[in-house]
Scaffold this active site. Structure first.
Site, PDB file in Angstrom:
ATOM      1  N   ILE A  60      12.138  11.914  -0.346  1.00  0.00           N
ATOM      2  CA  ILE A  60      12.185  11.596  -1.785  1.00  0.00           C
ATOM      3  C   ILE A  60      10.833  11.836  -2.474  1.00  0.00           C
ATOM      4  O   ILE A  60      10.760  11.885  -3.692  1.00  0.00           O
ATOM      5  CB  ILE A  60      12.679  10.150  -2.076  1.00  0.00           C
ATOM      6  CG1 ILE A  60      11.785   9.092  -1.414  1.00  0.00           C
ATOM      7  CG2 ILE A  60      14.139   9.971  -1.692  1.00  0.00           C
ATOM      8  CD1 ILE A  60      12.004   7.678  -1.957  1.00  0.00           C
ATOM      9  N   SER A  85      10.984  -0.001   5.576  1.00  0.00           N
ATOM     10  CA  SER A  85      11.569  -1.326   5.352  1.00  0.00           C
ATOM     11  C   SER A  85      11.112  -2.425   6.318  1.00  0.00           C
ATOM     12  O   SER A  85      11.556  -3.559   6.184  1.00  0.00           O
ATOM     13  CB  SER A  85      13.099  -1.216   5.429  1.00  0.00           C
ATOM     14  OG  SER A  85      13.498  -0.903   6.753  1.00  0.00           O
ATOM     15  N   THR A 125      14.316  -6.106  -3.036  1.00  0.00           N
ATOM     16  CA  THR A 125      14.423  -7.173  -2.035  1.00  0.00           C
ATOM     17  C   THR A 125      13.953  -8.506  -2.595  1.00  0.00           C
ATOM     18  O   THR A 125      13.099  -8.546  -3.490  1.00  0.00           O
ATOM     19  CB  THR A 125      13.570  -6.795  -0.796  1.00  0.00           C
ATOM     20  OG1 THR A 125      13.384  -7.966   0.005  1.00  0.00           O
ATOM     21  CG2 THR A 125      12.195  -6.275  -1.176  1.00  0.00           C
ATOM     22  N   ASP A 126      14.478  -9.584  -2.024  1.00  0.00           N
ATOM     23  CA  ASP A 126      14.015 -10.925  -2.432  1.00  0.00           C
ATOM     24  C   ASP A 126      12.554 -11.147  -2.026  1.00  0.00           C
ATOM     25  O   ASP A 126      11.913 -12.082  -2.503  1.00  0.00           O
ATOM     26  CB  ASP A 126      14.917 -12.020  -1.856  1.00  0.00           C
ATOM     27  CG  ASP A 126      14.963 -12.056  -0.327  1.00  0.00           C
ATOM     28  OD1 ASP A 126      14.379 -11.167   0.324  1.00  0.00           O
ATOM     29  OD2 ASP A 126      15.585 -12.999   0.213  1.00  0.00           O
ATOM     30  N   TYR A 153       4.589  -4.349   2.715  1.00  0.00           N
ATOM     31  CA  TYR A 153       5.977  -3.955   2.409  1.00  0.00           C
ATOM     32  C   TYR A 153       6.427  -4.571   1.090  1.00  0.00           C
ATOM     33  O   TYR A 153       6.872  -3.861   0.180  1.00  0.00           O
ATOM     34  CB  TYR A 153       6.919  -4.391   3.550  1.00  0.00           C
ATOM     35  CG  TYR A 153       8.383  -4.392   3.141  1.00  0.00           C
ATOM     36  CD1 TYR A 153       9.050  -3.206   2.852  1.00  0.00           C
ATOM     37  CD2 TYR A 153       9.108  -5.589   3.033  1.00  0.00           C
ATOM     38  CE1 TYR A 153      10.394  -3.204   2.462  1.00  0.00           C
ATOM     39  CE2 TYR A 153      10.443  -5.591   2.644  1.00  0.00           C
ATOM     40  CZ  TYR A 153      11.078  -4.400   2.364  1.00  0.00           C
ATOM     41  OH  TYR A 153      12.396  -4.403   1.969  1.00  0.00           O
ATOM     42  N   PRO A 208      11.682 -12.131  21.690  1.00  0.00           N
ATOM     43  CA  PRO A 208      10.393 -12.535  21.118  1.00  0.00           C
ATOM     44  C   PRO A 208      10.527 -13.235  19.764  1.00  0.00           C
ATOM     45  O   PRO A 208      10.772 -12.591  18.743  1.00  0.00           O
ATOM     46  CB  PRO A 208       9.653 -11.198  20.965  1.00  0.00           C
ATOM     47  CG  PRO A 208      10.743 -10.193  20.767  1.00  0.00           C
ATOM     48  CD  PRO A 208      11.951 -10.684  21.487  1.00  0.00           C
TER      49      PRO A 208
HETATM   50  P1  NAD Z   1      16.276   1.284   6.905  1.00  0.00           P
HETATM   51  O1  NAD Z   1      14.850   1.284   7.340  1.00  0.00           O
HETATM   52  O2  NAD Z   1      17.347   0.980   7.902  1.00  0.00           O
HETATM   53  O3  NAD Z   1      16.651   2.714   6.273  1.00  0.00           O
HETATM   54  C1  NAD Z   1      15.799   3.401   5.415  1.00  0.00           C
HETATM   55  C2  NAD Z   1      16.308   4.835   5.307  1.00  0.00           C
HETATM   56  O4  NAD Z   1      15.477   5.524   4.363  1.00  0.00           O
HETATM   57  C3  NAD Z   1      16.243   5.629   6.608  1.00  0.00           C
HETATM   58  O5  NAD Z   1      17.430   6.363   6.790  1.00  0.00           O
HETATM   59  C4  NAD Z   1      15.054   6.561   6.414  1.00  0.00           C
HETATM   60  O6  NAD Z   1      15.179   7.789   7.119  1.00  0.00           O
HETATM   61  C5  NAD Z   1      15.090   6.774   4.908  1.00  0.00           C
HETATM   62  N1  NAD Z   1      13.788   7.120   4.363  1.00  0.00           N
HETATM   63  C6  NAD Z   1      12.601   6.488   4.576  1.00  0.00           C
HETATM   64  N2  NAD Z   1      11.628   7.123   3.923  1.00  0.00           N
HETATM   65  C7  NAD Z   1      12.196   8.168   3.262  1.00  0.00           C
HETATM   66  C8  NAD Z   1      11.695   9.179   2.405  1.00  0.00           C
HETATM   67  N3  NAD Z   1      10.406   9.242   2.109  1.00  0.00           N
HETATM   68  N4  NAD Z   1      12.566  10.091   1.917  1.00  0.00           N
HETATM   69  C9  NAD Z   1      13.890  10.045   2.235  1.00  0.00           C
HETATM   70  N5  NAD Z   1      14.412   9.103   3.046  1.00  0.00           N
HETATM   71  C10 NAD Z   1      13.566   8.179   3.550  1.00  0.00           C
HETATM   72  O7  NAD Z   1      16.331   0.294   5.676  1.00  0.00           O
HETATM   73  P2  NAD Z   1      17.496  -0.706   5.202  1.00  0.00           P
HETATM   74  O8  NAD Z   1      17.351  -1.987   5.924  1.00  0.00           O
HETATM   75  O9  NAD Z   1      18.787   0.009   5.202  1.00  0.00           O
HETATM   76  O10 NAD Z   1      17.025  -0.966   3.703  1.00  0.00           O
HETATM   77  C11 NAD Z   1      17.466  -0.124   2.649  1.00  0.00           C
HETATM   78  C12 NAD Z   1      16.882  -0.615   1.342  1.00  0.00           C
HETATM   79  O11 NAD Z   1      17.277  -1.965   1.106  1.00  0.00           O
HETATM   80  C13 NAD Z   1      15.354  -0.638   1.327  1.00  0.00           C
HETATM   81  O12 NAD Z   1      14.922  -0.194   0.064  1.00  0.00           O
HETATM   82  C14 NAD Z   1      14.988  -2.098   1.548  1.00  0.00           C
HETATM   83  O13 NAD Z   1      13.777  -2.409   0.921  1.00  0.00           O
HETATM   84  C15 NAD Z   1      16.153  -2.791   0.878  1.00  0.00           C
HETATM   85  N6  NAD Z   1      16.505  -4.126   1.398  1.00  0.00           N
HETATM   86  C16 NAD Z   1      16.745  -4.291   2.743  1.00  0.00           C
HETATM   87  C17 NAD Z   1      17.141  -5.545   3.221  1.00  0.00           C
HETATM   88  C18 NAD Z   1      17.460  -5.769   4.675  1.00  0.00           C
HETATM   89  O14 NAD Z   1      17.743  -6.906   5.067  1.00  0.00           O
HETATM   90  N7  NAD Z   1      17.472  -4.751   5.529  1.00  0.00           N
HETATM   91  C19 NAD Z   1      17.267  -6.620   2.319  1.00  0.00           C
HETATM   92  C20 NAD Z   1      17.021  -6.394   0.955  1.00  0.00           C
HETATM   93  C21 NAD Z   1      16.644  -5.134   0.516  1.00  0.00           C
HETATM   94  P1  TYD Z   2      12.958  -9.180  10.065  1.00  0.00           P
HETATM   95  O1  TYD Z   2      14.303  -8.883  10.628  1.00  0.00           O
HETATM   96  O2  TYD Z   2      11.808  -8.303  10.406  1.00  0.00           O
HETATM   97  O3  TYD Z   2      13.148  -9.289   8.483  1.00  0.00           O
HETATM   98  P2  TYD Z   2      12.110  -9.834   7.348  1.00  0.00           P
HETATM   99  O4  TYD Z   2      10.789 -10.022   7.943  1.00  0.00           O
HETATM  100  O5  TYD Z   2      12.119  -8.725   6.370  1.00  0.00           O
HETATM  101  O6  TYD Z   2      12.718 -11.096   6.841  1.00  0.00           O
HETATM  102  O7  TYD Z   2      12.557 -10.660  10.489  1.00  0.00           O
HETATM  103  C1  TYD Z   2      13.378 -11.764  10.182  1.00  0.00           C
HETATM  104  C2  TYD Z   2      12.677 -12.999  10.673  1.00  0.00           C
HETATM  105  O8  TYD Z   2      12.629 -12.978  12.103  1.00  0.00           O
HETATM  106  C3  TYD Z   2      11.244 -13.114  10.214  1.00  0.00           C
HETATM  107  O9  TYD Z   2      10.937 -14.484   9.954  1.00  0.00           O
HETATM  108  C4  TYD Z   2      10.434 -12.623  11.408  1.00  0.00           C
HETATM  109  C5  TYD Z   2      11.278 -13.035  12.575  1.00  0.00           C
HETATM  110  N1  TYD Z   2      11.215 -12.154  13.771  1.00  0.00           N
HETATM  111  C6  TYD Z   2      10.968 -12.707  15.038  1.00  0.00           C
HETATM  112  O10 TYD Z   2      10.803 -13.935  15.180  1.00  0.00           O
HETATM  113  N2  TYD Z   2      10.927 -11.868  16.101  1.00  0.00           N
HETATM  114  C7  TYD Z   2      11.099 -10.519  15.989  1.00  0.00           C
HETATM  115  O11 TYD Z   2      11.027  -9.794  17.005  1.00  0.00           O
HETATM  116  C8  TYD Z   2      11.356  -9.979  14.689  1.00  0.00           C
HETATM  117  C9  TYD Z   2      11.544  -8.490  14.497  1.00  0.00           C
HETATM  118  C10 TYD Z   2      11.407 -10.826  13.602  1.00  0.00           C
END
Ligand code: NAD
Ligand code: TYD
Length: 339
Positions: A60, A85, A125-126, A153, A208
């Protein structure tokens, strides 16, 4: 309608691709993803068979390539999931977080301005709100909660949100932003808490837990998040922020114990490790606005969602085993490399 989904080879983006292809048989879904370590093309194998789906292996941040895609495909709506992410990786090396999460967002919005779209949706994200204390269960994040970030992040995501709001105010770009709590479900990369614990437990490896495991996250089943974004892009009001969450706060340690129990693994696998730097204590979303304005409510209870998720990892061992071996990174070249 043509919807351009960025980051669609990742966890939430791929779930969103499948949600949209399943629900709208007359929509064209385009996916832009550069396949970082978090992108997995095998996740999109079924979508690739659908004539309404098209994939672009593109970064992107690559302005020229992004403009070309807009010029030829003329998307109506852009939903930006693409991001770095993982908080721990951002602590190790913030640079790429700023590039993708902030500058990548800028490139996408510039393309939207240049070629015209009806909606640009930023998946935020929150974590942009920082954290809440454990001893104030009465406090929740609302859309009015000040931005107050903790990690590189969350700072990069908050910066992108500010830029999105600036493009709305300054250029009149029709934007919406959603800020969701922690998701769980299928295709979740096994570096995040829930999939890591499932995969490690299945391999009888240590689990962990950071610090004392008392940090609280507000967990939402990924399909509920996808349904919320679907609603926002169709019915949400331009310029607005919507918080998404299901009032499902859980301590990390309790989640890990649920996973041990479900897989019949001993809690002795749990290993307390050094805490994350700047570790946010508690996230908790107030989803009143999206409920009142758009009628959204989460549909999957945690007890059901976590069982479905664990079952998915049991049924799809091949998916995560190729991630652990690293083989998944050759999948795109092998299957689609010479197209
Ligand atoms: P993820 O890390 O699983 O996926 C990210 C995707 O983006 C991957 O497929 C990666 O290849 C692609 N990507 C990364 N950099 C790129 C670039 N420069 N150009 C094109 N593609 C690129 O992430 P996710 O957990 O699916 O999160 C998706 C979105 O939702 C993110 O913006 C994250 O901030 C947001 N979000 C995630 C959570 C969660 O719990 N996972 C919660 C709230 C918001
Ligand atoms: P994570 O899944 O990385 O999401 P976020 O940090 O974005 O909320 O982590 C969720 C919670 O779990 C966070 O408090 C960190 C904790 N955590 C562990 O205790 N052990 C682990 O190996 C990971 C990856 C996360």
């Amino acid at each position: 309608m043509t919807i351009l989904v960025t980051g669609g080879a990742g966890f939430i983006g791929s779930n969103f691709v499948y949600h949209m292809l399943g629900k709208y048989s007359d929509y064209k879904i385009l996916c832009v993803d550069c396949l970082t370590y978090a992108g997995n093309m095998s996740t999109l194998a079924e979508a690739m068979k659908n004539p309404n789906f098209k994939f672009f292996k593109t970064n992107i941040c690559d302005r020229k390539a992004i403009y070309e895609i807009f010029e030829t495909e003329k998307p109506d709506v852009v939903v930006n999931f693409a991001a770095e992410s993982h908080v721990d990786r951002s602590i190790d090396n913030p640079e790429v977080f700023l590039q993708t999460n902030i500058l990548g967002t800028q490139v996408l919005m510039d393309a939207c301005r240049k070629y015209g779209i009806t909606r640009y949706h930023q998946v935020s994200t929150d974590e942009v709100y920082g954290d809440l204390p454990l001893d104030r269960p009465d406090l929740f994040f609302t859309e009015e909660t000040p931005i107050h970030t903790s990690s590189p992040y969350s700072a990069s995501k908050a910066s992108a949100d500010l830029l999105v709001q600036a493009y709305n105010r300054t250029f009149g770009l029709p934007v919406t932003i959603s800020r969701c709590s922690n998701n769980y479900g299928s295709y979740h990369f096994p570096e995040k808490l829930i999939p890591l614990m499932i995969v490690n437990a299945l391999n009888d490896k240590p689990l962990p837990v950071y610090g004392e495991g008392l940090n609280v996250r507000d967990w939402l089943y990924v399909e509920d998040h996808c349904k919320a974004i679907d609603l926002i892009i169709h019915k949400g009001h331009v310029g607005e922020v919507y918080n998404i969450g299901g009032h499902n706060e859980m301590r990390n340690i309790d989640i890990v114990k649920i996973i041990c129990k479900a897989l019949d693994k001993p809690e002795s696998l749990i290993t307390y490790v050094t805490d994350r730097k700047g570790h946010d204590m508690r996230y908790a979303i107030d989803p009143t606005k999206i409920h009142d304005e758009l009628g959204w409510l989460p549909e999957t209870k945690f007890a059901d969602g976590i069982q479905k998720t664990i079952q998915w990892y049991l049924d799809n061992k091949g998916w995560w085993e190729t991630i652990i071996s690293g083989e998944y990174q050759n999948y795109y070249e092998k299957m689609y490399g010479n197209r």
